[in-house]
Write a protein that holds these residues in place. Structure first.
Motif, PDB file in Angstrom:
ATOM      1  N   VAL A 176       0.828  -1.201   0.000  1.00  0.00           N
ATOM      2  CA  VAL A 176       0.000   0.000   0.000  1.00  0.00           C
ATOM      3  C   VAL A 176       0.861   1.248   0.000  1.00  0.00           C
ATOM      4  O   VAL A 176       0.578   2.217  -0.697  1.00  0.00           O
ATOM      5  N   SER A 177       1.954   1.249   0.747  1.00  0.00           N
ATOM      6  CA  SER A 177       2.796   2.448   0.832  1.00  0.00           C
ATOM      7  C   SER A 177       3.382   2.804  -0.531  1.00  0.00           C
ATOM      8  O   SER A 177       3.489   3.974  -0.875  1.00  0.00           O
ATOM      9  N   ASP A 178       3.758   1.792  -1.345  1.00  0.00           N
ATOM     10  CA  ASP A 178       4.294   2.072  -2.678  1.00  0.00           C
ATOM     11  C   ASP A 178       3.227   2.673  -3.579  1.00  0.00           C
ATOM     12  O   ASP A 178       3.487   3.591  -4.349  1.00  0.00           O
ATOM     13  N   ARG A 179       1.986   2.170  -3.490  1.00  0.00           N
ATOM     14  CA  ARG A 179       0.913   2.702  -4.307  1.00  0.00           C
ATOM     15  C   ARG A 179       0.615   4.150  -3.928  1.00  0.00           C
ATOM     16  O   ARG A 179       0.326   4.973  -4.785  1.00  0.00           O
ATOM     17  N   ARG A 180       0.684   4.468  -2.641  1.00  0.00           N
ATOM     18  CA  ARG A 180       0.424   5.843  -2.200  1.00  0.00           C
ATOM     19  C   ARG A 180       1.520   6.789  -2.706  1.00  0.00           C
ATOM     20  O   ARG A 180       1.243   7.921  -3.074  1.00  0.00           O
ATOM     21  N   LYS A 181       2.764   6.321  -2.707  1.00  0.00           N
ATOM     22  CA  LYS A 181       3.868   7.150  -3.197  1.00  0.00           C
ATOM     23  C   LYS A 181       3.675   7.451  -4.671  1.00  0.00           C
ATOM     24  O   LYS A 181       3.865   8.592  -5.113  1.00  0.00           O
ATOM     25  N   VAL A 182       3.281   6.447  -5.459  1.00  0.00           N
ATOM     26  CA  VAL A 182       3.077   6.653  -6.882  1.00  0.00           C
ATOM     27  C   VAL A 182       1.898   7.595  -7.110  1.00  0.00           C
ATOM     28  O   VAL A 182       1.960   8.498  -7.929  1.00  0.00           O
ATOM     29  N   ALA A 183       0.823   7.407  -6.348  1.00  0.00           N
ATOM     30  CA  ALA A 183      -0.354   8.279  -6.493  1.00  0.00           C
ATOM     31  C   ALA A 183      -0.017   9.719  -6.104  1.00  0.00           C
ATOM     32  O   ALA A 183      -0.512  10.668  -6.716  1.00  0.00           O
ATOM     33  N   ALA A 184       0.830   9.908  -5.106  1.00  0.00           N
ATOM     34  CA  ALA A 184       1.210  11.255  -4.670  1.00  0.00           C
ATOM     35  C   ALA A 184       2.045  11.938  -5.749  1.00  0.00           C
ATOM     36  O   ALA A 184       1.935  13.141  -5.959  1.00  0.00           O
ATOM     37  N   ARG A 185       2.905  11.189  -6.441  1.00  0.00           N
ATOM     38  CA  ARG A 185       3.726  11.768  -7.494  1.00  0.00           C
ATOM     39  C   ARG A 185       2.857  12.190  -8.676  1.00  0.00           C
ATOM     40  O   ARG A 185       3.128  13.184  -9.321  1.00  0.00           O
ATOM     41  N   VAL A 186       1.839  11.413  -8.976  1.00  0.00           N
ATOM     42  CA  VAL A 186       0.982  11.707 -10.112  1.00  0.00           C
ATOM     43  C   VAL A 186       0.139  12.938  -9.830  1.00  0.00           C
ATOM     44  O   VAL A 186      -0.071  13.777 -10.689  1.00  0.00           O
ATOM     45  N   ALA A 187      -0.353  13.051  -8.597  1.00  0.00           N
ATOM     46  CA  ALA A 187      -1.222  14.183  -8.246  1.00  0.00           C
ATOM     47  C   ALA A 187      -0.432  15.413  -8.039  1.00  0.00           C
ATOM     48  O   ALA A 187       0.022  16.156  -8.657  1.00  0.00           O
TER      49      ALA A 187
END
Length: 176
Positions: free
Chosen positions: A165-176
């Motif tokens: 989950v932490s990796d998915r949140r990091k990727v989502a934060a970079r995209v946003a």
């Protein structure tokens, strides 16, 4: 509430003085902030000075604080790009520091399994059920490599399907 000529004139005067729509509504009485905004748009009133008395052009421009580079193992470089802002028909150019973000590349020691190219009817409980290709095309197939007991996928496709989950949140934060 009707907009009488006197109320419209008072609205124009207060708008030109730089009062907010809420402040104007309070002074006019019996009218909401949204009604004031609507009337201002219908009257096509020009933009006005900001509330508070001082002009935005007179205030010094703030530069963003520098951001410390992330420890990704990739070199970071700061770039300077001109930023253009329009303020009351005056164009202001300002230099802004922009940090480039390194993209994490997948490891080069990953071994992609050779697909056994199984059809749907050939799958078993011990074969990888990772779909490959477009299901509407003739060359669609499943991976078919050996899968573990706890997963419908082989080790390689497990890593693709199940990300922390932490990796998915990091990727989502970079995209946003």
């Amino acid at each position: 509430m009707n907009w009488t000529d006197e109320r419209v004139e008072k609205l124009k005067k207060l708008w030109a003085e730089g009062l907010s729509a809420s402040q104007i509504a309070a002074q006019l009485g019996g009218v909401s902030r949204n009604a004031v905004i609507g009337k201002v748009h219908r009257l096509n009133l020009p933009g006005r000075a900001k509330a508070g008395g001082s002009s935005a052009a007179a205030r010094p421009q703030k530069r963003p604080a520098p951001v410390a580079p992330r420890a990704t193992g990739y070199p970071q470089r700061a770039q300077t790009r001109p930023a253009v802002r329009s303020q009351e028909a005056v164009v202001v150019k300002q230099e802004v520091d922009v940090e480039t973000v390194a993209v994490r590349r997948p490891s080069t020691d990953v071994v992609v399994p050779i697909s056994r190219r199984l059809g749907l009817t050939d799958l078993t409980e011990r074969t990888c059920k990772w779909p490959v290709g477009d299901p509407l095309k003739d060359d669609f197939h499943f991976c078919g490599c050996e899968a573990s007991d706890s997963s419908p996928y082989c080790n390689y496709h497990q890593k693709l399907a199940y990300q922390p989950v932490s990796d998915r949140r990091k990727v989502a934060a970079r995209v946003a």
